[in-house]
Scaffold this active site. Structure first.
Site, PDB file in Angstrom:
ATOM      1  N   THR A 151       0.864  -1.181   0.000  1.00 52.12           N
ATOM      2  CA  THR A 151       0.000   0.000   0.000  1.00 52.12           C
ATOM      3  C   THR A 151       0.898   1.227   0.000  1.00 52.12           C
ATOM      4  O   THR A 151       1.635   1.446   0.972  1.00 52.12           O
ATOM      5  CB  THR A 151      -0.896   0.024   1.258  1.00 52.12           C
ATOM      6  OG1 THR A 151      -1.645  -1.188   1.317  1.00 52.12           O
ATOM      7  CG2 THR A 151      -1.848   1.206   1.217  1.00 52.12           C
ATOM      8  N   LYS A 190      -7.735   1.686  -3.053  1.00 47.65           N
ATOM      9  CA  LYS A 190      -7.374   1.182  -1.724  1.00 47.65           C
ATOM     10  C   LYS A 190      -7.429   2.298  -0.676  1.00 47.65           C
ATOM     11  O   LYS A 190      -7.968   2.140   0.424  1.00 47.65           O
ATOM     12  CB  LYS A 190      -5.957   0.579  -1.805  1.00 47.65           C
ATOM     13  CG  LYS A 190      -5.256   0.350  -0.506  1.00 47.65           C
ATOM     14  CD  LYS A 190      -5.712  -0.893   0.186  1.00 47.65           C
ATOM     15  CE  LYS A 190      -5.062  -1.026   1.553  1.00 47.65           C
ATOM     16  NZ  LYS A 190      -5.572  -2.134   2.314  1.00 47.65           N
ATOM     17  N   LYS A 204      -1.327   4.840   8.893  1.00 47.12           N
ATOM     18  CA  LYS A 204      -0.542   4.988   7.656  1.00 47.12           C
ATOM     19  C   LYS A 204      -1.482   5.265   6.469  1.00 47.12           C
ATOM     20  O   LYS A 204      -1.251   6.169   5.668  1.00 47.12           O
ATOM     21  CB  LYS A 204       0.256   3.701   7.402  1.00 47.12           C
ATOM     22  CG  LYS A 204       0.935   3.670   6.034  1.00 47.12           C
ATOM     23  CD  LYS A 204       1.439   2.290   5.649  1.00 47.12           C
ATOM     24  CE  LYS A 204       1.756   2.226   4.164  1.00 47.12           C
ATOM     25  NZ  LYS A 204       2.073   0.901   3.675  1.00 47.12           N
TER      26      LYS A 204
END
Ligand code: NAD
Length: 298
Positions: free
Chosen positions: A96, A171, A246
């Site tokens: 990611t 995402k 994050k």
């Protein structure tokens, strides 16, 4: 058809994904900076690689990376690739990372004659081990089609989100929504319980009413209603608070660069900053006990 694959990043997620590629019959070369991770990959049937730059990569058809952040992937793409890697190798980055870096990586790969897709995943460590991840893929259609059979060994839902970087965009937006819905679900359980409902009664009602959402029905933050949820294991992750923080940082950066207003996303980020200070080892559903203990009062 089975392939020769180089897998880089054998951590919590990558170890299970690498093992599933082996199980599907692919020949997998595996690399990580951690010796313990390399040993586990070897036990799972992969071939450990002691140095990326020196390895014989002449038969490698695809590289899968599963690394902590964009800077690690960029370092591998710019300095770490094997000398002998054939042109036309398919680069699949499952980490990611931010959208801009993902697009930059695709450009770097193209300049070296390779094909690249970003393919971040939804689903945690259990899904990585079980081979049931969801992949959101950004890249040209023909490169998506090349990546699909490899991803199918590691996941059950494979989506083409559009051009390079669009997998990461999907995402990041999805996880921002997840953070917001989890906080909302926690607030609702806390309020309902304080007003006199027990958690199971509120779950039975709201999971069949308009408040229903994944955070409630698949990952209930209140212990009891959903057996597999981290709330039943003392909020052990699952999906740890720093990971969510994050992703909310990536959403913040993406919103700034695209001029998008995300007032709730920013609020969620501040709440997870507090959670990361107080409960860095806990699952992201720990917001409910934090509310109960008054840790989010101001
Ligand atoms: P992790 O920290 O467990 O694993 C990362 C691995 O990369 C480590 O084993 C580390 O030694 C290795 N590494 C770091 N730099 C390297 C380099 N230059 N070369 C080779 N190996 C290197 O992280 P994770 O939980 O497996 O997450 C990996 C990625 O997946 C992250 O981008 C994360 O955001 C994403 N993700 C994680 C989850 C989850 O639930 N853990 C869920 C979805 C997505």
């Amino acid at each position: 058809m089975t392939k020769t694959i180089l897998f880089i990043g054998l951590g919590n997620m990558g170890s299970g994904m690498c093992a599933n590629l082996v199980k599907a019959g692919h020949k997998v070369h595996a690399f990580d900076l951690s010796d313990a991770a390399m040993k586990a990959a070897e036990e799972a049937g992969a071939h450990p690689v002691s140095s990326l730059t020196d390895m014989d990569a002449s038969k490698v058809e695809a590289i899968v990376t599963m690394l902590p952040a964009g800077k690690h992937v960029k370092q591998v793409y710019t300095e770490g690739l094997p000398e002998t890697l054939p042109r036309g190798t398919l680069m699949i980055d499952c980490s990611t990372i931010d959208v801009e870096t993902a697009r930059d990586l695709a450009r770097i790969a193209r300049e070296r004659g390779h094909a690249a897709v970003d393919a971040p995943v939804s689903g945690g460590v259990a899904a990585a081990q079980a081979g049931t991840l969801t992949f959101m893929v950004g890249g040209e259609k023909q490169h998506f089609e090349m990546a699909k059979p490899i991803l199918e060994a590691m996941g059950k839902n494979i989506f083409h989100a559009g051009g390079n970087g669009n997998g990461q965009a999907a995402k990041i937006a999805n996880n921002m929504l997840l953070a917001i819905s989890m906080i909302g679900t926690c607030e609702a359980f806390n309020l309902a319980e304080r007003l006199g409902l027990d958690a199971q009664t509120f779950f039975d009602i709201s999971s069949r009413a308009s408040g229903q959402c994944w955070s409630m029905t698949s990952y209930c933050p209140a212990p009891g209603p959903v057996e597999s949820a981290p709330s039943n294991r003392g909020y052990k992750p699952g999906f740890a608070v720093p990971m969510m923080l994050k992703d909310l940082g990536l959403a913040h950066d993406a919103a700034e660069s695209s001029g998008s207003a995300i007032p709730l996303g920013e609020h969620a980020r501040r709440i997870y900053e507090r959670a990361a200070e107080m409960h860095p080892d806990m699952d992201f559903s720990v917001i409910l006990p934090m509310l109960k203990k008054g840790e989010l009062k101001d």
